[in-house]
Write a protein that holds these residues in place. Structure first.
Motif, mmCIF file in Angstrom:
data_model
loop_
_atom_site.group_PDB
_atom_site.id
_atom_site.type_symbol
_atom_site.label_atom_id
_atom_site.label_comp_id
_atom_site.label_asym_id
_atom_site.label_seq_id
_atom_site.Cartn_x
_atom_site.Cartn_y
_atom_site.Cartn_z
ATOM 1 N N ARG A 372 0.839 -1.196 0.000
ATOM 2 C CA ARG A 372 0.000 0.000 0.000
ATOM 3 C C ARG A 372 0.875 1.247 0.000
ATOM 4 O O ARG A 372 1.919 1.285 0.633
ATOM 5 C CB ARG A 372 -0.981 -0.003 1.166
ATOM 6 N N MET A 428 -10.251 7.215 9.707
ATOM 7 C CA MET A 428 -8.892 7.276 9.137
ATOM 8 C C MET A 428 -8.876 8.161 7.893
ATOM 9 O O MET A 428 -9.606 7.936 6.938
ATOM 10 C CB MET A 428 -8.420 5.875 8.766
ATOM 11 N N TYR A 432 -3.229 9.332 -0.964
ATOM 12 C CA TYR A 432 -2.363 8.627 -1.911
ATOM 13 C C TYR A 432 -1.676 9.701 -2.736
ATOM 14 O O TYR A 432 -2.342 10.531 -3.347
ATOM 15 C CB TYR A 432 -3.186 7.712 -2.816
ATOM 16 N N TYR A 438 -2.915 0.717 -3.713
ATOM 17 C CA TYR A 438 -3.035 -0.269 -2.634
ATOM 18 C C TYR A 438 -3.485 -1.549 -3.309
ATOM 19 O O TYR A 438 -4.566 -1.593 -3.901
ATOM 20 C CB TYR A 438 -4.074 0.229 -1.616
ATOM 21 N N HIS A 441 -6.939 -6.419 -1.624
ATOM 22 C CA HIS A 441 -6.938 -6.933 -0.248
ATOM 23 C C HIS A 441 -8.354 -7.005 0.308
ATOM 24 O O HIS A 441 -9.277 -6.391 -0.220
ATOM 25 C CB HIS A 441 -6.094 -6.008 0.651
ATOM 26 N N ASP A 443 -10.150 -5.991 3.872
ATOM 27 C CA ASP A 443 -9.753 -5.154 5.006
ATOM 28 C C ASP A 443 -9.524 -5.983 6.255
ATOM 29 O O ASP A 443 -8.695 -5.659 7.091
ATOM 30 C CB ASP A 443 -10.836 -4.105 5.290
ATOM 31 N N VAL A 459 -15.916 4.285 2.911
ATOM 32 C CA VAL A 459 -14.878 5.191 2.415
ATOM 33 C C VAL A 459 -15.563 6.369 1.742
ATOM 34 O O VAL A 459 -16.379 6.190 0.839
ATOM 35 C CB VAL A 459 -13.949 4.526 1.378
ATOM 36 N N TYR A 461 -14.923 9.870 -0.308
ATOM 37 C CA TYR A 461 -13.872 10.569 -1.053
ATOM 38 C C TYR A 461 -14.000 12.068 -0.894
ATOM 39 O O TYR A 461 -15.110 12.601 -0.756
ATOM 40 C CB TYR A 461 -13.881 10.135 -2.518
ATOM 41 N N LEU A 474 -11.274 3.213 -6.973
ATOM 42 C CA LEU A 474 -11.373 2.058 -6.088
ATOM 43 C C LEU A 474 -11.956 0.956 -6.964
ATOM 44 O O LEU A 474 -13.015 1.136 -7.570
ATOM 45 C CB LEU A 474 -12.309 2.342 -4.913
ATOM 46 N N HIS A 518 -10.846 -5.643 -2.715
ATOM 47 C CA HIS A 518 -10.808 -4.353 -3.429
ATOM 48 C C HIS A 518 -9.379 -3.842 -3.517
ATOM 49 O O HIS A 518 -8.506 -4.296 -2.766
ATOM 50 C CB HIS A 518 -11.708 -3.334 -2.725
ATOM 51 N N VAL A 520 -6.883 -0.116 -4.661
ATOM 52 C CA VAL A 520 -6.854 1.286 -5.088
ATOM 53 C C VAL A 520 -5.894 1.371 -6.263
ATOM 54 O O VAL A 520 -4.734 0.953 -6.164
ATOM 55 C CB VAL A 520 -6.389 2.213 -3.941
ATOM 56 N N ARG A 527 -4.735 12.121 -3.817
ATOM 57 C CA ARG A 527 -6.098 11.591 -3.669
ATOM 58 C C ARG A 527 -6.398 11.386 -2.178
ATOM 59 O O ARG A 527 -5.678 10.676 -1.483
ATOM 60 C CB ARG A 527 -6.131 10.255 -4.416
ATOM 61 N N ALA A 529 -9.131 10.474 1.079
ATOM 62 C CA ALA A 529 -10.362 9.763 1.461
ATOM 63 C C ALA A 529 -10.449 9.689 2.983
ATOM 64 O O ALA A 529 -9.438 9.718 3.683
ATOM 65 C CB ALA A 529 -10.353 8.353 0.881
ATOM 66 N N TRP A 533 -14.397 2.260 9.887
ATOM 67 C CA TRP A 533 -14.743 0.838 9.992
ATOM 68 C C TRP A 533 -15.693 0.639 11.152
ATOM 69 O O TRP A 533 -15.587 1.320 12.175
ATOM 70 C CB TRP A 533 -13.495 -0.016 10.199
HETATM 71 O O1 LIG Z 1 -9.168 4.811 -0.487
HETATM 72 C C1 LIG Z 1 -9.793 3.868 -0.944
HETATM 73 O O2 LIG Z 1 -10.430 3.920 -1.995
HETATM 74 C C2 LIG Z 1 -9.811 2.552 -0.203
HETATM 75 C C3 LIG Z 1 -8.718 2.397 0.778
HETATM 76 C C4 LIG Z 1 -8.656 1.021 1.337
HETATM 77 O O3 LIG Z 1 -8.998 0.084 0.716
HETATM 78 C C5 LIG Z 1 -8.164 0.810 2.718
HETATM 79 O O4 LIG Z 1 -7.619 1.741 3.321
HETATM 80 O O5 LIG Z 1 -8.294 -0.311 3.218
#
Ligand SMILES: O=C(O)CCC(=O)C(=O)O
Ligand SMILES: [Fe+2]
Length: 544
Positions: A372, A428, A432, A438, A441, A443, A459, A461, A474, A518, A520, A527, A529, A533
């Motif tokens: 990541r 969080m 990026y 990323y 993965h 999560d 998430v 944006y 994403l 998913h 990134v 970028r 976001a 969670w």
């Molecule tokens: O920023 C995103 O689009 C997803 C980030 C992500 O997958 C993560 O932080 O686990």
């Protein structure tokens, strides 16, 4: 060594008692605190082990959501003292006593401070004997006492073991108890400790108010029924709030004369880890088709309050059927610029994002799933909350997302997912930089090693006027049938696709944190976001 009263049972976890002890042994655990569940009978019974199958969940385990709070309040308003549990709610501890010869100071090894807690003495013994000493221990603070043996463990193999407490299941027994105790004082340690108001004192007072046995019994009967008993409808509503669970292992075992083990709460860790695709599977997946994702409510412009109910229902339907949903939040236009600015101003405070598996930060070269390239910052950890902080708009956004999670909770419970949200994690903020990505993965591939790990990701944006040509999508991997890791699905990888969401301001993505793969895609611009969670459980917690 473990102290249990005659109205208590110890329930081992689904994995069995031997596996439980082996686990504690492997973790070098000398003291284990078992949470206690309090019986919630439906009628008077002198054989509660056989008849009771609903229990109150320990307060720390009730969802920290409006629904959970309503569940606690339901119980609190039934007693004068506004208690949730009628009696103790702090669990009971078991300690390991080393074999003779191993411990040279055998006789000193354990110091019971009460029937609930036993302490290894190196830290506590000298202080635990008198009130005065306990007080001075408090003044000195826990840190100084070097409680290194104290470790939290949320594995199901530990948390799944519990104490079942049946303290009030028949009025006659209750009468006998208070008849025996009589006018006991509401102070302890010769008056130094005043016992706070409780059901215990309410029952004493009710007993003392009358002098003849029949009236005393009648009054205690009323009190018990009011404070502890559940009607059929109340059982249903409290199962919904999560203040109550059904545990019928004991009852069924006694009725059938054989041990019926409790149900496992979730698939084993091993099967969860199987869901992490192999390097080869990942390479194959990378060749699957990619198409733009539908973003819900984009045309509407505003996810207005009056249509929120419908909107959330639609999101839940998508989570049920596809595992993810993207939607347009439609906040007021002036906010985009503000939260964008706040996010970029926080950039110097960010640190390199890391992947944690089983409480260990993973070396990205070791695992194909942990590459990541983001910089992150946790909002509360950095003290960024509150309207007077440096990021009021992001703070507001974080609480709006929390609110959405809370509003989704009852809907997710009723859905086919049967998902219960129990609490949220810290928000969080992530950035990026150009070229940052990323890799694919989940999560939360290992359930966070907890009974209630992260189950839902949100998430949001923050990129105003994002140029789609800059990439940074994403990409969400959607198996059309079954789940990732199913052999059938692996064999039919050609059916699968990636859905791409552009990281534009006001776009919110929700996905099942432990199921949806998913990634990134790298971007040609900075970028930002905001991710949140939510922790939870897939089925009713603690039931068996
Ligand atoms: O920023 C995103 O689009 C997803 C980030 C992500 O997958 C993560 O932080 O686990
Ligand atoms: Fe992620």
């Amino acid at each position: 060594m473990f102290h249990l009263d005659h109205d208590e049972l110890f329930l081992p976890p689904p994995h069995g008692l031997q596996a439980h002890f082996q686990h504690l042994e492997a973790g070098n655990c000398r003291l284990c605190l078992y949470q206690n569940f309090e019986a919630a009978p439906q009628s008077h019974t002198l054989t509660p082990f056989l008849d009771v199958s609903y229990f109150k969940v320990p307060s720390g385990r009730v969802s920290k959501t409006p629904l959970g709070a309503a569940g606690m309040e339901f119980w609190a308003q039934r007693t004068k003292a506004h208690n949730y549990f009628l009696y103790y709610d702090n669990g009971k501890s078991a300690v390991k006593i080393p074999a003779q010869g191993v411990a040279s100071r055998r006789s000193e090894d354990i110091a019971p401070t009460s029937v609930h807690v036993l302490y290894p003495p190196n830290n506590f013994k000298a202080r635990a004997c008198t009130v005065k000493r306990v007080k001075s221990a408090k003044q000195k603070g826990l840190q100084e006492m070097n409680l290194t043996w104290m470790k939290a463990c949320h594995d199901e193999i530990v948390v799944g073991a519990k104490v079942l407490h049946y303290p009030a299941t028949h009025f006659e027994r209750l009468w006998r108890k208070y008849h025996h105790l009589g006018n006991f004082p509401a102070v302890r340690f010769g008056g130094e400790l005043v016992v706070p108001a409780s059901f215990h004192l309410e029952a004493r007072d009710e007993y003392l108010k009358y002098s003849d046995k029949t009236t005393q019994q009648e009054k205690l009967k009323e009190l018990l029924e009011r404070a502890a008993f559940l009607s059929d409808e109340e059982v249903q509503s409290q199962l919904e709030t999560g203040s109550v669970v059904s545990i019928d292992t004991v009852r069924e075992s006694l009725r059938q004369g054989v041990w019926i083990p409790p149900r496992q709460l979730r698939p084993s860790l091993f099967s969860l880890l199987q869901r992490r695709p192999s390097k080869e599977a990942m390479e194959r997946m990378q060749r699957m088709r990619r198409m733009p994702a539908e973003v819900l409510f984009e045309a509407v412009g505003l996810l207005k309050m009056e249509s929120l109910d419908q909107g959330l229902q639609k999101v839940v339907e998508q989570l049920e059927t596809r595992g993810w949903a993207a939607c347009h939040l439609g906040l007021h236009g002036c906010l985009d610029a503000r939260y964008g600015l706040e996010a970029s101003q926080l950039k110097p405070k960010m640190s390199k994002g890391a992947t944690v598996i089983e409480n260990r930060v993973v070396d990205p070269t070791e695992s194909p799933n942990a590459l990541r390239g983001d910089w992150t910052l946790f909002m509360q950890e950095q003290g960024l909350t509150g309207p007077k902080g440096p990021a009021p708009t992001l703070t507001m956004l974080e609480s709006a997302l929390t609110d959405l999670g809370m509003q989704l909770d009852p809907r997710l419970r009723r859905s086919r997912l049967q998902l219960r949200i129990t609490e949220r994690c810290d928000g969080m903020l992530a950035c990026y930089e150009e070229g940052g990505a990323y890799s694919a993965h989940l999560d939360n591939a290992d359930g966070d090693g907890r009974v209630d790990g992260r189950v839902l990701t949100m998430v949001m944006y923050l990129n105003q006027n994002w140029d789609r040509r800059a990439g940074g999508e994403l990409a969400i991997f959607e198996p059309e049938k079954g789940e990732l890791g199913d052999e059938q699905v692996e064999g039919k990888l050609t059916w699968l696709k990636w859905y791409m969401v552009s990281p534009e301001a006001n776009t919110l993505v929700l996905l099942l944190a432990d199921r949806v793969l998913h990634e990134v895609r790298s971007a040609y611009a900075e970028r930002y976001a905001l991710s949140m969670w939510f922790c939870g459980q897939h089925a009713e917690y603690g039931g068996s």
